[in-house]
Enzyme design. Sequence first.
Site, PDB file in Angstrom:
ATOM      1  N   ASP A 151       0.560  -1.287   0.080  1.00  0.00           N
ATOM      2  CA  ASP A 151       0.043   0.130   0.001  1.00  0.00           C
ATOM      3  C   ASP A 151       0.695   1.174  -0.076  1.00  0.00           C
ATOM      4  O   ASP A 151       2.013   1.295   0.337  1.00  0.00           O
ATOM      5  CB  ASP A 151      -0.873   0.044   1.252  1.00  0.00           C
TER       6      ASP A 151
ATOM      7  N   HIS B 212       3.661  -2.086   3.022  1.00  0.00           N
ATOM      8  CA  HIS B 212       3.513  -0.551   2.717  1.00  0.00           C
ATOM      9  C   HIS B 212       4.818  -0.159   2.274  1.00  0.00           C
ATOM     10  O   HIS B 212       5.796  -0.918   2.534  1.00  0.00           O
ATOM     11  CB  HIS B 212       3.365   0.370   3.927  1.00  0.00           C
TER      12      HIS B 212
HETATM   13 ZN   LIG Z   1      -2.893   3.281   3.170  1.00  0.00          ZN
END
Ligand SMILES: [Zn+2]
Length: 254
Positions: A71, A217
């Site tokens: 992400d 992430h």
């Molecule tokens: Zn996010």
Amino acid sequence: MWRALLVFSLAGKAVAVVLWSFSSFHWGAAACFFLPDLPILYQVFVPSSQILCRVFTRFDTPRQEVWLTIDDGPHEEDTPQILELLDRHGARATFFLIGERAERHPGLVSEILRRNHEVGHHTQTHPVASFWCASPSRVGRELDDALRVFERGGASPRWFRAPVGIKSLFLRSALRARGLACVGWSVRSLDTVSRDPDRVASRVMRSVRPGSIVLMHEGRSLDSGVRVKALGRVLDGLAERKMACVVPRPEQLR
Ligand SMILES: [Zn+2]
């Protein structure tokens, strides 16, 4: 469904007003006033809740394979390194990109696709604090602005991931109108709060199973000691267990 939750909440408040007006049952009135809000809050703020919007949290597979999702990109330093790592491990992943970041780095969007990975939708501005209370038109703008950016880069996302998993009351219809489905996760790496890539990797490897959706992430939300390194450790750990990173077909999602 959000309308039913709202009616339930308003009915509780109406009962509370009656109780406060005509009886001394103050605790009961307070309970009637506040408790009906809890289901709404649960549905909005718990990422795996399913009533406001269907959220896929795993996939069916008979093989040793997981879905790696990354992400918050693209990021000018992290994304190229991550693509190299994935190539080295023969791994595929889905990058849930933020529209305004993709707009700054259109070349990275096409590079993700060129390397046979997938682009997912992670809103235009990643509005963590305000997405839960966004109006229908604001939710629509978050989706449409990013879709225009992704389309310019050649991507047509099928999957949407809400910022930090927090949903809006109006998300279900907005996603359906745009042919998007909501994807959550089954394994959270907590790489945004850790400073140790080994701890991130061991947390993932403790929980990962065939059919897991792994959440990781990239970018500035990560500690400098964790960025990219944690993903490398996770890929090493998966390789040791002979687990492949794949992008599942829609019908496999659960
Ligand atoms: Zn996010």
